[in-house]
Scaffold this active site. Sequence first.
Site, mmCIF file in Angstrom:
data_model
loop_
_atom_site.group_PDB
_atom_site.id
_atom_site.type_symbol
_atom_site.label_atom_id
_atom_site.label_comp_id
_atom_site.label_asym_id
_atom_site.label_seq_id
_atom_site.Cartn_x
_atom_site.Cartn_y
_atom_site.Cartn_z
ATOM 1 N N ARG A 1 0.828 -1.186 0.000
ATOM 2 C CA ARG A 1 0.000 0.000 0.000
ATOM 3 C C ARG A 1 0.871 1.248 0.000
ATOM 4 N NH1 ARG A 1 -5.640 -0.415 0.716
ATOM 5 N NH2 ARG A 1 -5.601 1.848 0.711
ATOM 6 N N LYS B 1 7.444 -12.951 1.539
ATOM 7 C CA LYS B 1 7.096 -13.583 0.259
ATOM 8 C C LYS B 1 8.225 -13.405 -0.748
ATOM 9 C CE LYS B 1 2.365 -12.390 1.363
ATOM 10 N NZ LYS B 1 1.324 -11.346 1.284
#
Length: 828
Positions: free
Chosen positions: A563, A674
């Site tokens: 974000r 990730k």
Amino acid sequence: MPSTKTTSQSASLFELPVDKDGLKQAILRHLHCTLGTDENKANNHAWWKATSAAIQEQVMARLSKTQKSHYMNDTRAVHYFSAEFLMGRLMSNNMHNLGLFETTSQALQELGVSLTDVMEEEPDMALGNGGLGRLAACFLDSLATMNLPAIGYGLHYEHGLFRQEIQDGAQIERPDSWRDYGNPFEICRPESIQEVALYGYVETKYGENGDIQKEWHPGLIIKGLPWDIPVVGYGGTTVNVLRLWESQASGYFNWDVFNAGGYVDAQRENVQAETISKVLYPNDETEAGKELRLIQQYFFCSCSLKDIIRRYKRAHGDDWSRFVDQVAIQLNDTHPAIAIPELMRILLDRASLTWDQAWSICTQVFAYTNHTLLPEALEKWPARMLEKILPRHLEIIYEINHRFLQEVENMWPGDNDKKRKLSIIEEGNDKMVRMGNLSVIGSFAVNGVAEIHSRLVKENLFPEFEAMWPGKLTNVTNGITPRRWLKACNPALSKLIDSKIDNDWPRHLSKLDGLSKFADNAKFQKEFMAIKRANKVALAEEVKALTGIEINPDALFDIQIKRLHEYKRQHLNLLHIMALYRRILENPNYEMQPRVFLFGAKAAPGYKLAKDIIFAINKVADRINNDPRVNDKIKVVFLPNYRVSLAEKMIPAADLSEQISTAGKEASGTGNMKLALNGALTIGTLDGANIEIAEEVGDENIFIFGLTVEEVNALKAKGYNPYDYYYNNREIKAILDWLETDYFTPGKPGALASLKHSLLDGGDPYLVLADFESYSEAHKQVDVAYQDKTGWARKAILNTAKMGKFTSDRSIQDYVDRVWKLRSCHVE
Ligand code: 26Q
């Protein structure tokens, strides 16, 4: 214990064949019988629906077996309350977890259809903003994989997070309509509708023996209709559910109006009721304190609690004594904190328990996870708003607070400052209800989401609570599911890993450490980096298709995806890109490895500066990408509409992962995990889980820069002046001044000036200028490291190998051991 019921038909009757031919038949059957088309007419969308329906058949049999096992064993379960679940796409995940991915791929191939193309038809289920919502989704995957009885509870938003378009460099928000053409994975459960009350007033009644009873006379009743999304564990034995509530008009209170000839007014009430689950709020300060948001929170909490109680009563009747043994409720941040007074209300006013009995139950059931220290992000509701919408709950909150402040008085006699600070009610002209304080007081456990964050929660956010209840505040470091974030999104790397270590690493991620011994093996390095390159080629094709920009797969892919927020410092990244550009213009022979900078980020619609940063990235990108003097040494790409399915394409192609928040601001981060899992090296600050990633991979395999939390605090205490950096660093000055010209926005000087102003006159609240030089030096080290292909390969392999700690299975095991005290349940 529930009585053993005889089921009329054995579950095995419903089991469907799972070999390739069986799947082919099932897909064709759905194409014809469910979708009313055939293999000659069907487009990819129809194939997606038919394939999903065939997969869903496999899920259903396992779902009913799981539910039966949980019921027969009368299991304790965790109920994960969250306003957000960012599930992404479901079909490929379900195929992987059922072990049917390859089989389905072959079945479709024989039908002349490409599974890859079919998967692209599925819209993301984007019922969340970012990290917190995706964490909830990863946790559901782990809970099912570990055979733990669990239910996710949330809202069935008609529109998830907005779709982002970029027009002339600027973000435009468009509605997301994930269900427009139906969703084959959700099951509507009208038999489990709940009713929720709102507004009205509270009547005080006095009994014969002087006892007081409260009766809430609501002004409006709405219905909650549950939709279940099955959550398939890896291996496919346990299938839990995510239950999402849709609001509907109940019709009850509209009759008077209706009979009085107010047909139109009655319809308006229907619209209001149905508005509640219409749209997900973007994480946006301008939206803070909105009435509809509070109603959303209460609506899903009330429905969920009633659902839990209905299920409990089916097994235990009116005996509340076992409730705390059967039910744990995890509050994902304070968004569901209103569940605490709601459970109190049900126990007091409906079940007629005493205050002490009710409070004892609540404080053994609830646990709360904090995800932020940013003061502006801590939820507060105006007491007057609560009084209007939930008058009985406000009374209960005052009573909780009254009793709590007596405890504070016992602990710190006469200390009114302590009371003022710890009170659930913030006094002032407009009294506010502090949901964080309510959550800590009403829970038996409170956790932060990374070691450093949990330490700061204890030391800075809630130090007195730690003193009052030692041991209540704890840490559970976040994790990610390796099924979606490696096995499914990076199949080539997964196969390579399978060939080197046990192929059960998706369940036991610490086994990845078995790759460490190949870190210096030339053949393995070559294979590992060949996969990285192939993933980069695939992403380059995607970039070309989405933006028209051509990028070189041999360049270093430097990725920042998250974000957009000042504290995450995408503008620090941008300033550095501008610095490189300037160095190239000043010295055409400037030595550097070719780089592609990729961004993905949504800004909250009302967050002006965040949108300005997106605009600036796009304008700088335009200029650099089209300047022949750059000679393709730098490319800058902003990929629109960043979401889970785009992350799945970007992450496997990353060489470098940007995790550059101001120290102390990013609670954990999960994108960092990730990216490292897929062999990207991190350039990052000592913030959130970066610190734990550095501990795992070792200092030589990560690029750490910037001020530490302590240094940030010291600098702020001393008085930080960004102008010191502006005047003392020629490069910083030149770049910031550049932003004010029309160099990047021809004919429109000043179009990027808001960035400069926020960093100078705005006081640079996130210390971008203070960290610039250190960041720039770290990037020079990255450049040097990337020149050494063998050295880089070794580091990349070790990043993958050392990520075992960050599986969400480990996070869930921590919650099980330290918070939930859950046992797994064997499903036949
Ligand atoms: C609040 C009020 C009104 C409308 C929206 C909201 C709102 C919505 C979402 C406030 C916050 C959020 C989401 C927060 C979030 O995603 N936090 C992140 O959580 C991750 C999982 O723990 C962490 O890794 C990140 O560090 C943290 O920023």
